[in-house]
Design a protein around this motif. Structure first.
Motif, PDB file in Angstrom:
ATOM      1  N   ASP A 145      18.412 -28.458   7.211  1.00  0.00           N
ATOM      2  CA  ASP A 145      17.916 -27.096   7.414  1.00  0.00           C
ATOM      3  C   ASP A 145      16.405 -27.075   7.534  1.00  0.00           C
ATOM      4  O   ASP A 145      15.731 -28.030   7.164  1.00  0.00           O
ATOM      5  CB  ASP A 145      18.309 -26.215   6.220  1.00  0.00           C
ATOM      6  CG  ASP A 145      19.794 -25.969   6.198  1.00  0.00           C
ATOM      7  OD1 ASP A 145      20.404 -25.973   7.273  1.00  0.00           O
ATOM      8  OD2 ASP A 145      20.329 -25.778   5.101  1.00  0.00           O
ATOM      9  N   ASP A 147      14.472 -25.636   5.661  1.00  0.00           N
ATOM     10  CA  ASP A 147      13.848 -25.795   4.342  1.00  0.00           C
ATOM     11  C   ASP A 147      14.057 -27.204   3.770  1.00  0.00           C
ATOM     12  O   ASP A 147      13.734 -27.469   2.613  1.00  0.00           O
ATOM     13  CB  ASP A 147      14.339 -24.730   3.353  1.00  0.00           C
ATOM     14  CG  ASP A 147      15.814 -24.872   2.985  1.00  0.00           C
ATOM     15  OD1 ASP A 147      16.472 -25.834   3.456  1.00  0.00           O
ATOM     16  OD2 ASP A 147      16.310 -24.031   2.215  1.00  0.00           O
ATOM     17  N   SER A 149      16.854 -28.787   3.160  1.00  0.00           N
ATOM     18  CA  SER A 149      18.114 -29.065   2.470  1.00  0.00           C
ATOM     19  C   SER A 149      19.162 -29.529   3.479  1.00  0.00           C
ATOM     20  O   SER A 149      19.031 -29.312   4.677  1.00  0.00           O
ATOM     21  CB  SER A 149      18.584 -27.824   1.717  1.00  0.00           C
ATOM     22  OG  SER A 149      18.795 -26.784   2.635  1.00  0.00           O
ATOM     23  N   GLU A 165      26.096 -23.070   4.439  1.00  0.00           N
ATOM     24  CA  GLU A 165      25.134 -21.968   4.448  1.00  0.00           C
ATOM     25  C   GLU A 165      23.737 -22.465   4.832  1.00  0.00           C
ATOM     26  O   GLU A 165      23.190 -23.307   4.137  1.00  0.00           O
ATOM     27  CB  GLU A 165      25.043 -21.295   3.070  1.00  0.00           C
ATOM     28  CG  GLU A 165      24.174 -20.046   3.128  1.00  0.00           C
ATOM     29  CD  GLU A 165      24.084 -19.295   1.795  1.00  0.00           C
ATOM     30  OE1 GLU A 165      24.042 -18.075   1.817  1.00  0.00           O
ATOM     31  OE2 GLU A 165      24.052 -19.958   0.750  1.00  0.00           O
ATOM     32  N   GLU A 302      28.222 -21.000  -3.150  1.00  0.00           N
ATOM     33  CA  GLU A 302      29.280 -20.060  -3.550  1.00  0.00           C
ATOM     34  C   GLU A 302      30.481 -20.077  -2.608  1.00  0.00           C
ATOM     35  O   GLU A 302      31.020 -19.028  -2.256  1.00  0.00           O
ATOM     36  CB  GLU A 302      28.691 -18.648  -3.634  1.00  0.00           C
ATOM     37  CG  GLU A 302      28.160 -18.061  -2.303  1.00  0.00           C
ATOM     38  CD  GLU A 302      26.694 -18.313  -2.022  1.00  0.00           C
ATOM     39  OE1 GLU A 302      26.147 -19.320  -2.509  1.00  0.00           O
ATOM     40  OE2 GLU A 302      26.089 -17.501  -1.284  1.00  0.00           O
ATOM     41  N   HIS A 321      26.073 -17.478 -11.618  1.00  0.00           N
ATOM     42  CA  HIS A 321      25.474 -17.104 -10.327  1.00  0.00           C
ATOM     43  C   HIS A 321      26.479 -17.276  -9.185  1.00  0.00           C
ATOM     44  O   HIS A 321      26.716 -16.345  -8.406  1.00  0.00           O
ATOM     45  CB  HIS A 321      24.233 -17.984 -10.113  1.00  0.00           C
ATOM     46  CG  HIS A 321      23.504 -17.780  -8.833  1.00  0.00           C
ATOM     47  ND1 HIS A 321      22.258 -17.199  -8.763  1.00  0.00           N
ATOM     48  CD2 HIS A 321      23.832 -18.085  -7.544  1.00  0.00           C
ATOM     49  CE1 HIS A 321      21.863 -17.155  -7.495  1.00  0.00           C
ATOM     50  NE2 HIS A 321      22.801 -17.694  -6.739  1.00  0.00           N
ATOM     51  N   GLU A 322      27.094 -18.461  -9.090  1.00  0.00           N
ATOM     52  CA  GLU A 322      27.999 -18.725  -7.960  1.00  0.00           C
ATOM     53  C   GLU A 322      29.274 -17.883  -8.065  1.00  0.00           C
ATOM     54  O   GLU A 322      29.829 -17.464  -7.042  1.00  0.00           O
ATOM     55  CB  GLU A 322      28.343 -20.215  -7.860  1.00  0.00           C
ATOM     56  CG  GLU A 322      27.133 -21.171  -7.799  1.00  0.00           C
ATOM     57  CD  GLU A 322      26.104 -20.849  -6.730  1.00  0.00           C
ATOM     58  OE1 GLU A 322      26.432 -20.151  -5.752  1.00  0.00           O
ATOM     59  OE2 GLU A 322      24.938 -21.288  -6.890  1.00  0.00           O
ATOM     60  N   HIS A 325      28.541 -14.417  -6.850  1.00  0.00           N
ATOM     61  CA  HIS A 325      28.546 -14.353  -5.383  1.00  0.00           C
ATOM     62  C   HIS A 325      29.928 -13.998  -4.830  1.00  0.00           C
ATOM     63  O   HIS A 325      30.034 -13.544  -3.693  1.00  0.00           O
ATOM     64  CB  HIS A 325      28.141 -15.699  -4.783  1.00  0.00           C
ATOM     65  CG  HIS A 325      26.674 -15.913  -4.601  1.00  0.00           C
ATOM     66  ND1 HIS A 325      25.856 -15.008  -3.969  1.00  0.00           N
ATOM     67  CD2 HIS A 325      25.872 -16.967  -4.942  1.00  0.00           C
ATOM     68  CE1 HIS A 325      24.617 -15.500  -3.922  1.00  0.00           C
ATOM     69  NE2 HIS A 325      24.601 -16.680  -4.516  1.00  0.00           N
ATOM     70  N   GLU A 344      21.577 -13.045  -2.916  1.00  0.00           N
ATOM     71  CA  GLU A 344      20.863 -13.787  -3.961  1.00  0.00           C
ATOM     72  C   GLU A 344      20.268 -12.884  -5.034  1.00  0.00           C
ATOM     73  O   GLU A 344      20.162 -13.287  -6.191  1.00  0.00           O
ATOM     74  CB  GLU A 344      19.800 -14.693  -3.326  1.00  0.00           C
ATOM     75  CG  GLU A 344      20.348 -15.690  -2.298  1.00  0.00           C
ATOM     76  CD  GLU A 344      21.462 -16.592  -2.831  1.00  0.00           C
ATOM     77  OE1 GLU A 344      21.668 -16.643  -4.064  1.00  0.00           O
ATOM     78  OE2 GLU A 344      22.151 -17.222  -2.002  1.00  0.00           O
ATOM     79  N   TYR A 396      15.470 -14.504  -4.207  1.00  0.00           N
ATOM     80  CA  TYR A 396      16.203 -14.504  -5.482  1.00  0.00           C
ATOM     81  C   TYR A 396      15.520 -13.609  -6.516  1.00  0.00           C
ATOM     82  O   TYR A 396      16.150 -12.719  -7.100  1.00  0.00           O
ATOM     83  CB  TYR A 396      16.274 -15.934  -6.041  1.00  0.00           C
ATOM     84  CG  TYR A 396      17.177 -16.865  -5.265  1.00  0.00           C
ATOM     85  CD1 TYR A 396      16.807 -17.340  -4.006  1.00  0.00           C
ATOM     86  CD2 TYR A 396      18.385 -17.295  -5.795  1.00  0.00           C
ATOM     87  CE1 TYR A 396      17.629 -18.219  -3.300  1.00  0.00           C
ATOM     88  CE2 TYR A 396      19.213 -18.173  -5.098  1.00  0.00           C
ATOM     89  CZ  TYR A 396      18.831 -18.623  -3.853  1.00  0.00           C
ATOM     90  OH  TYR A 396      19.646 -19.476  -3.153  1.00  0.00           O
TER      91      TYR A 396
END
Ligand code: ARG
Ligand code: ZN
Length: 465
Positions: A145, A147, A149, A165, A302, A321-322, A325, A344, A396
């Motif tokens: 990606d 970013d 990742s 994602e 998620e 958190h996940e 989602h 997020e 986030y």
């Protein structure tokens, strides 16, 4: 021939009689459709997704061999044409397409970048349901990606893991890979003896084949955005339980991390119980978690009904958190990637709420901590500058701050009404930031423009929290 076609054929006859050069016939007597758009003009990924049709169901039949890294696939896509179509696109990255059909007849195939174009023998009428199949194979790609990742198809220590994602799902199946086109899925996966496959939803069958392979079938009845589809292949220790009195919970962990993750995996039903009390009914027919070794993926995701984690991220806040989602992101999905803060922000706020209820940390404290974090102020949560920023701190932290300001402004009664009312109103659908602000104002009974201006769209950090 439908009635609209009869009318147009009449118009065509008139044009011919009038001596007008008409070139709209397609040989089959109907009017000529036009190609569906090659993208849905997402603000960050304009070519992602495709126009002209709406997918209702994906049936994926896959076989994977970790020894060679090769995936053999067949995708059967049931969709409805939303315009008269002469051709339409699917998104697919890499892999070799061996053939395609539309409604059983061979379709012409062409490829350019991540766009796969199918041209059916006959045009598709607007409103018609059609079935496209694509057979393909090859070694699926890992996508890096903007970013940095990694997503798409990840090779793990003993198999593979698919995470999508925001754009990775095109690395393992052709589809309409934009979150606005959600669909039901059935995924049939064959893997070598000794390995297992785990995907989303309910496993409806698992059989040994004559040649020693194992084939399992995974059913997701509720609409799913393709970025939430997952497939984990490898050696897994699994556990089953029941949540909420009825939801089957399946967890899977790489044997090397099974013992270390066991206690928290067993905690999934309790967290879902607490979330159901706060967020409303759990939106899916299945639940669970997949835990991998740390080197196998770089972040938790998620994935629908069964989020995935590297062991190092498998802690209570990230699990909360996940699982949050599932309501915010998976059931209510973003209309475009610009609406990602709705995913997020809520998931982060659910961590704050969990800490308030179970760790004596009021959400106000979490809010103040986030407010003090300079990274959170790089840009407004509703306006990430580039695709590189979609999963950055402001999305986030400032996303969660927006929710806390709503709570401060309207009080707990209205806030908790919104927390459950929002996923109820857009259950299994898509929503925009404007849908959200309109909905909150409808509950508040008043304009909240000042709050949005500062906390959602504002560039500047306010003087005080
Ligand atoms: N949605 C994931 C989460 O729960 C993060 C995904 C990160 N993806 C990426 N391409 N950076 O926080
Ligand atoms: Zn998240």
């Amino acid at each position: 021939m439908n009635s609209r076609r009869r009318i147009l054929t009449g118009v065509l006859a008139f044009a011919l009689l009038a001596g007008v050069a008409a070139c709209t016939g397609d040989g089959s007597g109907g009017v000529r459709g036009t190609p569906g758009a090659a993208g849905l003009r997402d603000p960050y990924f304009p070519r992602l997704g495709n126009g002209g049709y709406d997918v209702g169901h994906y049936a994926l039949t896959l076989a994977y061999d970790p020894a060679t890294g090769r995936l053999d696939g067949r995708a059967e896509i049931t969709a409805t044409a939303t315009q008269d179509l002469s051709a339409f696109n699917l998104d697919l990255a890499g892999l070799t397409v061996r053939g395609a059909t539309v409604d059983g007849a061979p379709a012409a195939v062409s490829r350019a970048g991540n766009e796969l174009t199918l041209r059916p023998r006959e045009d598709l009428d607007k409103g018609a349901e059609f079935r496209a199949t694509v057979t393909y194979d090859g070694v699926p790609q890992t996508i890096t990606d903007s970013d940095g990742s990694e997503e798409g198809w990840l090779k793990t220590s003993d198999g593979a893991l698919a995470v999508g994602e925001p754009t990775g799902s095109m690395a393992w199946f052709p589809g309409n890979h934009h979150p606005s086109d959600k669909a039901a899925y059935d995924v049939t996966v064959t893997v070598p003896a000794g390995l297992k496959a785990v995907s989303n939803g309910v496993m409806t069958s698992e059989k040994k084949t004559a040649d020693g392979h194992t084939t399992s079938v995974w059913h997701s009845a509720e609409p799913m955005a393709s970025y939430l589809a997952t497939l984990a292949i490898g050696r897994y220790d699994t556990t089953t339980a029941t949540a909420l009195g009825k939801v089957p919970v399946l967890t899977a962990a790489d044997p090397q991390v099974a013992a270390k993750s066991a206690a928290l995996r067993a905690g999934v039903p309790e967290i879902l119980q607490w979330q159901t009390e706060n967020f409303g009914p759990y939106p899916f027919a299945a639940a669970g978690a997949i835990v991998e070794r740390d080197g196998d993926l770089g972040y938790a995701l998620e994935t629908q009904s069964r989020p995935v984690f590297p062991l190092g991220s498998f802690d209570t806040p990230t699990l909360v958190h996940e699982l949050a989602h599932q309501w915010y992101g998976d059931s209510v999905s973003p209309a475009t990637w610009k609406d990602i803060w709705l995913n997020e922000g809520f998931a982060t706020y659910s961590e704050w709420l969990y800490a308030e209820d179970f760790a004596h940390t009021p959400a106000q404290k979490s809010f103040e901590r986030a407010f003090a974090d300079e990274d959170a102020w790089a840009f407004p949560p509703a306006e990430p500058p580039t695709s590189e920023d979609l999963f950055a701190a402001p999305v986030y932290q400032r996303g969660a701050m927006v929710l806390h300001k709503i709570r401060q402004t309207l009080g707990d009664d209205a806030f908790f009404e919104i927390l459950a009312g929002w996923p109820a109103k857009y259950r299994h659908a898509n929503a925009t930031t404007e849908d959200f602000t309109r909905y909150v104002e409808s509950v508040a009974g008043r304009d909240l423009g000042d709050l949005w201006d500062v906390w959602l769209y504002g560039d500047e950090k306010p003087a005080k929290p």
